[in-house]
Motif scaffolding. Sequence first.
Motif, PDB file in Angstrom:
ATOM      1  N   SER A  16     -82.395 -42.108 -64.064  1.00 43.75           N
ATOM      2  CA  SER A  16     -83.583 -41.360 -63.624  1.00 43.75           C
ATOM      3  C   SER A  16     -83.633 -39.957 -64.197  1.00 43.75           C
ATOM      4  O   SER A  16     -84.709 -39.393 -64.426  1.00 43.75           O
ATOM      5  CB  SER A  16     -83.616 -41.298 -62.096  1.00 43.75           C
ATOM      6  N   VAL A  19     -85.704 -39.493 -67.393  1.00 44.85           N
ATOM      7  CA  VAL A  19     -87.147 -39.761 -67.381  1.00 44.85           C
ATOM      8  C   VAL A  19     -87.922 -38.450 -67.363  1.00 44.85           C
ATOM      9  O   VAL A  19     -87.569 -37.521 -66.616  1.00 44.85           O
ATOM     10  CB  VAL A  19     -87.534 -40.626 -66.159  1.00 44.85           C
ATOM     11  N   TYR A  24     -91.862 -39.377 -64.116  1.00 46.84           N
ATOM     12  CA  TYR A  24     -91.037 -39.689 -62.953  1.00 46.84           C
ATOM     13  C   TYR A  24     -91.831 -39.558 -61.654  1.00 46.84           C
ATOM     14  O   TYR A  24     -91.693 -40.383 -60.739  1.00 46.84           O
ATOM     15  CB  TYR A  24     -89.814 -38.775 -62.919  1.00 46.84           C
ATOM     16  N   ASP A  52     -84.296 -40.632 -56.203  1.00 40.83           N
ATOM     17  CA  ASP A  52     -84.263 -41.853 -57.008  1.00 40.83           C
ATOM     18  C   ASP A  52     -83.619 -43.034 -56.276  1.00 40.83           C
ATOM     19  O   ASP A  52     -83.325 -44.060 -56.889  1.00 40.83           O
ATOM     20  CB  ASP A  52     -83.524 -41.609 -58.321  1.00 40.83           C
TER      21      ASP A  52
END
Length: 212
Positions: A16, A19, A24, A52
């Motif tokens: 994550s 990103v 995101y 996340d």
Amino acid sequence: MVTCLAAVITGDIVASQKVDKTKYEQILKRLKDLFDDLSERYQLRFDIFRGDEFQLVLPHPAHALRVATLIRLTLLAEQIDVRQSIAVGPIDQLRDNVKSSTGDAFVRSGHQLEEMKSELFRFSSSQPELEWHLSVTILLFDAHLTSLTKTEALVLSCYLFHPDEPHKSLAERLDKSRVNTTKLLNASAYSVVDTYLAYTQALIEQHAGDNQ
């Protein structure tokens, strides 16, 4: 006598931190919208935390693999992948804040996620025979989903959300031709996926009961 249990899915978005921030935020909104939709369909409860990570509780555990698959495919269609640890077992207390709830299913799901390395699906259960069957077959299922292209994942997720609709109707939803939609569904092995999810549902109902 079969004891009625629940399913817990604990997951996190892969890589994550790599990103783009704007994308995101879009992914998190897409994830919440998806969970809201799934909540209506399967009466699940969820939390998204630490940006996340997420945790879901399904009172009807037979739907656990289908829900996890829909999550995986929805994010794959956005070129994002997600790890998910699925556990079926008893729950001691379900609090308003899902991630602070307690019970065997929560412990199993959380510990599994911490242990996961390259795999993106894992399954555990307090029912030994259920765990024996699904902890192995889910690895093959994981490998198949990983092999899908972005477009195949998109079309397959649409089919799983609307399994009773003809290909023409799915094509209209996707703004694609019927021929192309059918070609993509076949490439995704949609009938095999559907069969596997039906098998997991029947197996969980057999070993874990149903809280209907």
